[in-house]
Write a protein that holds these residues in place. Structure first.
Motif, mmCIF file in Angstrom:
data_model
loop_
_atom_site.group_PDB
_atom_site.id
_atom_site.type_symbol
_atom_site.label_atom_id
_atom_site.label_comp_id
_atom_site.label_asym_id
_atom_site.label_seq_id
_atom_site.Cartn_x
_atom_site.Cartn_y
_atom_site.Cartn_z
ATOM 1 N N PHE A 177 0.792 -1.303 -0.101
ATOM 2 C CA PHE A 177 -0.052 -0.182 0.103
ATOM 3 C C PHE A 177 0.771 1.395 0.051
ATOM 4 N N HIS A 178 1.896 1.440 1.013
ATOM 5 C CA HIS A 178 2.660 2.546 0.975
ATOM 6 C C HIS A 178 3.320 2.812 -0.391
ATOM 7 N N ARG A 179 3.888 1.470 -0.971
ATOM 8 C CA ARG A 179 4.819 1.756 -2.308
ATOM 9 C C ARG A 179 3.687 2.284 -3.408
ATOM 10 N N MET A 180 2.516 2.127 -3.374
ATOM 11 C CA MET A 180 1.469 2.671 -4.383
ATOM 12 C C MET A 180 1.514 4.232 -4.480
ATOM 13 N N MET A 181 2.040 4.993 -3.045
ATOM 14 C CA MET A 181 2.131 6.265 -3.166
ATOM 15 C C MET A 181 3.517 6.877 -3.329
ATOM 16 N N SER A 182 4.382 5.996 -3.165
ATOM 17 C CA SER A 182 5.694 6.449 -3.411
ATOM 18 C C SER A 182 6.526 5.594 -4.157
ATOM 19 N N ARG A 183 7.302 5.859 -5.026
ATOM 20 C CA ARG A 183 8.093 5.017 -5.724
ATOM 21 C C ARG A 183 9.365 5.103 -5.200
ATOM 22 N N ARG A 184 9.935 6.017 -4.626
ATOM 23 C CA ARG A 184 11.200 6.228 -3.768
ATOM 24 C C ARG A 184 11.501 6.042 -2.405
ATOM 25 N N ASP A 219 -4.317 12.298 -5.952
ATOM 26 C CA ASP A 219 -5.443 12.186 -5.114
ATOM 27 C C ASP A 219 -5.324 10.940 -4.423
ATOM 28 N N PRO A 220 -5.869 10.932 -3.021
ATOM 29 C CA PRO A 220 -5.688 9.617 -2.290
ATOM 30 C C PRO A 220 -6.904 8.543 -2.754
ATOM 31 N N LEU A 221 -7.926 9.382 -3.322
ATOM 32 C CA LEU A 221 -9.055 8.481 -3.987
ATOM 33 C C LEU A 221 -8.516 7.377 -5.156
ATOM 34 N N ASP A 222 -7.567 8.036 -5.927
ATOM 35 C CA ASP A 222 -6.842 7.269 -7.030
ATOM 36 C C ASP A 222 -6.021 6.071 -6.461
ATOM 37 N N VAL A 223 -5.634 6.480 -5.320
ATOM 38 C CA VAL A 223 -4.730 5.419 -4.516
ATOM 39 C C VAL A 223 -5.483 4.289 -4.229
ATOM 40 N N ALA A 224 -6.833 4.577 -3.478
ATOM 41 C CA ALA A 224 -7.428 3.594 -3.078
ATOM 42 C C ALA A 224 -8.120 2.559 -4.365
ATOM 43 N N ARG A 225 -8.483 3.492 -5.403
ATOM 44 C CA ARG A 225 -8.967 2.639 -6.485
ATOM 45 C C ARG A 225 -7.882 1.752 -7.203
ATOM 46 N N ALA A 226 -6.521 2.385 -7.196
ATOM 47 C CA ALA A 226 -5.592 1.172 -7.812
ATOM 48 C C ALA A 226 -5.427 0.151 -6.732
ATOM 49 N N MET A 227 -5.581 0.320 -5.401
ATOM 50 C CA MET A 227 -5.472 -0.927 -4.681
ATOM 51 C C MET A 227 -6.494 -1.809 -4.784
ATOM 52 N N ARG A 228 -7.582 -1.421 -5.632
ATOM 53 C CA ARG A 228 -8.802 -2.267 -5.504
ATOM 54 C C ARG A 228 -8.553 -3.616 -6.250
ATOM 55 N N PRO A 229 -7.806 -3.632 -7.265
ATOM 56 C CA PRO A 229 -7.691 -5.151 -7.835
ATOM 57 C C PRO A 229 -6.556 -5.955 -7.215
ATOM 58 N N ILE A 230 -5.637 -5.349 -6.524
ATOM 59 C CA ILE A 230 -4.736 -5.781 -5.609
ATOM 60 C C ILE A 230 -5.363 -6.663 -4.400
ATOM 61 N N ILE A 231 -6.159 -5.781 -3.898
ATOM 62 C CA ILE A 231 -7.255 -6.538 -2.810
ATOM 63 C C ILE A 231 -8.042 -7.710 -3.418
ATOM 64 N N VAL A 232 -8.586 -7.393 -4.467
ATOM 65 C CA VAL A 232 -9.473 -8.457 -5.214
ATOM 66 C C VAL A 232 -8.490 -9.534 -5.316
ATOM 67 N N ASP A 233 -7.329 -9.642 -5.820
ATOM 68 C CA ASP A 233 -6.497 -10.864 -6.006
ATOM 69 C C ASP A 233 -6.021 -11.357 -4.773
ATOM 70 N N HIS A 234 -5.805 -10.656 -3.741
ATOM 71 C CA HIS A 234 -5.678 -11.003 -2.332
ATOM 72 C C HIS A 234 -6.909 -11.740 -1.837
ATOM 73 N N LEU A 235 -8.025 -11.443 -1.891
ATOM 74 C CA LEU A 235 -9.281 -12.236 -1.666
ATOM 75 C C LEU A 235 -9.430 -13.376 -2.230
ATOM 76 N N GLY A 236 -9.175 -13.416 -3.592
ATOM 77 C CA GLY A 236 -9.028 -14.619 -4.593
ATOM 78 C C GLY A 236 -8.487 -15.746 -4.204
ATOM 79 N N ASN A 237 -7.044 -15.322 -3.434
ATOM 80 C CA ASN A 237 -5.976 -16.262 -2.948
ATOM 81 C C ASN A 237 -6.408 -16.572 -1.433
ATOM 82 N N GLY A 238 -7.368 -16.549 -0.906
ATOM 83 C CA GLY A 238 -7.776 -16.872 0.276
ATOM 84 C C GLY A 238 -7.454 -15.805 1.495
ATOM 85 N N GLY A 239 -7.002 -14.647 1.061
ATOM 86 C CA GLY A 239 -6.872 -13.597 2.197
ATOM 87 C C GLY A 239 -8.009 -12.991 2.683
#
Length: 330
Positions: A31-38, A261-281
């Motif tokens: 999640f933190h990496r989504m906001m900063s590459r550096r 914008d933080p809303l864009d961060v949350a939206r970008a995290m959504r597919p990562i979370i969906v994948d996590h849930l699909g793997n039993g998380g």
């Protein structure tokens, strides 16, 4: 030593997110990496015995997207730390850090963490053993002293001993640790900050890469410290207000942030979370780290309440309901 790994972490340590037990796990780091590459990210502290004898994939696995990322080790036995470092090398961390700053009772009982400030030569033996098998740079995180130690004497002597052992990068928490009488939370708040002493260490050791940690609550404060220090490390502020700290962090390197914008961060995290849930998380394994994403913005309380109340049992629909709370027009 792998110069690419050294230089990658070296540059990234201009701003780093401190290792924090129960918080900076791999989901938090993703999640933190989504906001900063550096910014340089750190694992929770992992003890050397746990790596040598325990479930290594559970303790060490990381996503390639987390880089640059450092592994923090806890321990005080040179042979055990050497073996843990050798094992961890296969995971490709950009830095291996030795904890000489944690004041918890559990750490003290294991004779490592902040108590190591009392035995700098033992720390030197530990890092020498670690460097012998590490392809990544070995670093140290410390306090300015412990208990009744005279910090302005102990800290420079400690840094000098580390330098003699080949360490070139140290993160200094600008407070003493009181091993008796204060719990870990109190040790983060009660001992007074001594930034002037830490700043003086940079003047005294100009060849060392020194970062300051402790009490830094904004990027503006980080910028002020960077006028003197090589790096800054932010802990709880980066966790509780992740967008306010990391959303513009890449500007410290002259780069544009990944999102506006933080809303864009949350939206970008959504597919990562969906994948996590699909793997039993579980949903809360991600969203517990995201509660402060909209801190100070309209809908922040509703976002936090929705995720806090629903994430332990719900799925992506709970996340989407939270998004609706912050996506409403002002």
């Amino acid at each position: 030593m792998n110069n690419y790994l050294v230089s990658k972490a070296y540059s990234a340590s201009r701003l780093s997110v401190a290792p924090m037990m129960d918080w900076t796990d791999r989901n938090c780091r993703r999640f933190h990496r989504m906001m900063s590459r550096r910014a340089l990210l750190y694992t929770e502290m992992v003890t050397a015995p746990a790596i040598v004898h325990g479930d290594r994939p559970r303790l060490l696995d990381l996503d390639a997207a987390e880089h640059p990322v450092a592994l923090q080790l806890g321990g005080s036995d040179p042979a055990e730390l050497r073996e843990a470092t050798r094992i961890a090398a296969d995971w490709g961390y950009d830095e291996i850090n030795l904890n000489c700053g944690c004041p918890s009772d559990r750490v003290q009982s294991g004779a490592f963490g902040a108590v190591l400030m009392k035995t700098p030569q033992l720390v030197a033996d530990c890092v020498t053993a670690m460097q012998a098998v590490s392809p990544a740079e070995v670093t140290v995180k410390c306090r300015i002293g412990v208990d009744d130690q005279q910090a302005d004497e102990v800290l420079p002597a400690f840094i000098d001993t580390m330098r003699e052992a080949g360490i070139r990068r140290i993160m200094i928490h600008a407070r003493k640790a009181w091993l008796q009488g204060l719990n870990p939370r109190e040790n983060r708040e009660i001992p007074p900050l001594d930034y002037p002493l830490v700043h003086a260490m940079k003047a005294q050791f100009p060849d060392m890469h020194l970062s300051v940690n402790g009490g830094i609550a904004s990027l503006e404060q980080a910028r002020d410290h960077l006028q003197v220090m090589d790096g800054t490390m932010i802990g709880r502020a980066a966790y509780h207000e992740p967008w306010n700290i990391l959303g513009a962090a890449d500007r410290l390197w002259g780069d544009a942030p990944p999102f506006d914008d933080p809303l864009d961060v949350a939206r970008a995290m959504r597919p990562i979370i969906v994948d996590h849930l699909g793997n039993g998380g579980r949903l809360h394994q991600f969203t517990r780290h995201m509660l402060g994403l909209f801190h100070g913005r309209p809908g922040a309380r509703s976002w936090k309440r929705t995720l806090s109340e629903g994430a332990s049992k719900g799925g992506i629909e709970v996340f989407d309901a939270g998004l609706e709370q912050v996506a409403q027009p002002a």
